[in-house]
Write an enzyme that holds these catalytic residues in place. Structure first.
Site, PDB file in Angstrom:
ATOM      1  N   TRP A 319      28.187  29.430  15.894  1.00 48.85           N
ATOM      2  CA  TRP A 319      27.853  29.098  14.503  1.00 48.85           C
ATOM      3  C   TRP A 319      26.795  28.003  14.462  1.00 48.85           C
ATOM      4  O   TRP A 319      25.946  27.989  13.571  1.00 48.85           O
ATOM      5  CB  TRP A 319      29.101  28.627  13.761  1.00 48.85           C
ATOM      6  N   HIS A 320      26.843  27.097  15.423  1.00 49.84           N
ATOM      7  CA  HIS A 320      25.928  25.962  15.403  1.00 49.84           C
ATOM      8  C   HIS A 320      24.508  26.333  15.800  1.00 49.84           C
ATOM      9  O   HIS A 320      23.577  25.581  15.498  1.00 49.84           O
ATOM     10  CB  HIS A 320      26.448  24.854  16.315  1.00 49.84           C
ATOM     11  N   GLY A 321      24.317  27.439  16.478  1.00 50.74           N
ATOM     12  CA  GLY A 321      22.954  27.804  16.825  1.00 50.74           C
ATOM     13  C   GLY A 321      22.893  28.988  17.769  1.00 50.74           C
ATOM     14  O   GLY A 321      23.856  29.294  18.476  1.00 50.74           O
TER      15      GLY A 321
END
Length: 460
Positions: A319-321
């Site tokens: 989700w963060h990247g």
């Protein structure tokens, strides 16, 4: 446009507040929705269409779910359709090039990259929109029949760029009934100034130290320098992101909204389990409520709990990247949490609090190395430098210089990371007003002359 900019502070925000408070109640949501679109369009006007598409789709799905004549199968199909649309939009813009790069690398192909910019805030408003559909499906929220109110929920600019992730059930009632009084507005201003100071005066300044260390070659990086660098990064990302969360919560108060807290002094944690109850609380809560518990949580035996934890943390990482380091970061914390739940927490209950705290900080700092470096070879070399694997020196003159010149800042960061003491709120109104005015003045003075004003979570 970001909150920590002179344009936002002295043009956009005053104009929106003036327009909002002179408007009659019946059009206040229209004012918020329209100004939120202006805020969003300031940097990427073309991507308004993506957000509006997601908004219209989930508003329509919510109405379909509200029909009591729908069968259980039809209702599940509506939820699945909503999730597919939202995740397809998120996946295409955020992960398409990552997938193409890996396919090209694995199979020797030359598929061209999309090279699309990531729409601002898409990771946040996608999760918010999905929470609405799931809440309506579960019956924990009623379908919103006013399209403007639903659009305001999705596009609301205070939390659009970097959260906190606001679940629909949290502010459903506030969309139609909210009151702004002098006390709430003043508290919102105070909270916003605190967040601005955390971002501008603390995160930006310690970020300069991290930039200095991370730009140094890792081959001969002394052990002390490596630890100074990752500690600097840990402080930068905390005060950067928690500062924006404070500003968002403060802005919400100014308009009558109460958002949930997103941070609770995470560096005081005494385990990784405790840390993730304190860090990015809205994201952890979202994954718990909409993924971990529906998968079965801890109800079906230890092996399925292990599966559920690893699924949640792999998805939390990605989700963060769109990069392998984020996947490794999620996997790292997933494994640590599994060991804590099965073995470590019981053992550590017998240990002094300071040992538990050192244990948590050590694992947190190692985790930030996974997060900070997208290049896996540099990541590995930095970890090696931290533990002197390649026989690096413990320190050198530059290490001592960095420590000496940043000592006061590091002490201030430690103090600001600790729980509030009673005396911090015991000052009279005049002293508190003067303190916040000073913080605002110092923050603005920094921005006037700033050449370094990054926002780490902007890309997520």
């Amino acid at each position: 446009m970001v909150f920590s900019s002179l344009l936002f502070l002295f043009l956009f925000l005053p104009a929106v507040l003036l327009l909002y408070f002179v408007s009659p109640w019946r059009i206040k949501n229209l004012v918020l929705f329209a100004t939120s679109l202006v805020f969003y369009a300031w940097g990427e006007p073309i991507y308004i269409a993506i957000m509006l598409l997601s908004t219209i789709a989930d508003y329509s799905f919510g109405l379909l779910l509200s029909n009591p004549k729908r069968s259980s199968t039809q209702r599940k199909g509506i939820v699945v359709a909503s999730i597919i649309i939202n995740l397809t939009l998120l996946g295409y813009f955020k992960y398409a090039d990552f997938l193409i790069q890996n396919v090209n690398s694995l199979f020797g192909m030359q598929i061209p990259l999309t090279e699309l910019a990531l729409p601002i805030g898409i990771s946040f408003y996608t999760f918010q929109s999905m929470s609405y559909i799931i809440d309506v499906y579960r019956g924990t929220a009623k379908a919103q029949r006013n399209w403007l109110d639903f659009g305001t929920f999705v596009a609301l600019f205070p939390q659009l760029v970097a959260g906190p992730i606001v679940q629909y059930s949290t502010i459903a009632e506030q969309l139609r009934h909210r009151v702004v009084n002098v006390e709430l507005f003043a508290e919102g201003v105070r909270r916003f100034i605190i967040g601005l100071a955390k971002k501008v005066l603390l995160a930006n300044n310690i970020g300069l130290l991290w930039n200095t260390v991370s730009s140094t070659g890792t081959e001969s990086l002394p052990v002390l320098t490596a630890w100074i660098g990752i500690i600097a990064f840990a402080f930068q990302i905390y005060f950067d992101f928690s500062g924006y969360s404070d500003m968002a919560i403060g802005l919400g108060m100014m308009f009558g909204f109460r958002f949930n807290e997103n941070f609770n002094r995470p560096y005081t944690a005494q385990s990784i389990t405790d840390f993730w109850r304190r860090w990015h609380i809205s994201l952890s809560t979202w994954f718990r409520d909409y993924l971990y518990i529906p998968l079965g949580g801890n109800r079906n035996g230890p092996w399925k709990q292990l599966r559920n934890i690893m699924i949640v943390w792999l998805l939390t990482g990605i989700w963060h990247g769109a990069s392998w380091n984020f996947l490794l970061w999620g996997l790292y914390f997933g494994v640590v949490l599994v060991f804590e739940k099965w073995f470590v927490l019981k053992l550590m209950q017998r240990m002094p609090a300071w040992i538990r705290h050192v244990y948590a900080l050590l694992l947190i700092l190692i985790g930030w190395v996974f997060f900070a470096f997208e290049d896996l070879s540099i990541m590995g070399a930095y970890l090696a430098a931290m533990f002197g694997v390649n026989h690096q020196p413990l320190w050198n003159n530059e290490s001592l210089y960095l420590l000496y010149t940043n000592a006061i800042l590091l002490v201030l960061l430690v103090i600001a990371s600790l729980p509030k003491r009673q005396h911090e709120t015991g000052f009279g109104p005049a002293i508190q007003l003067g303190w916040h005015a000073l913080l605002f003045f110092m923050s603005v003075a920094y921005l006037v002359d700033a050449t370094f004003n990054p926002f780490l979570y902007f890309r997520f």
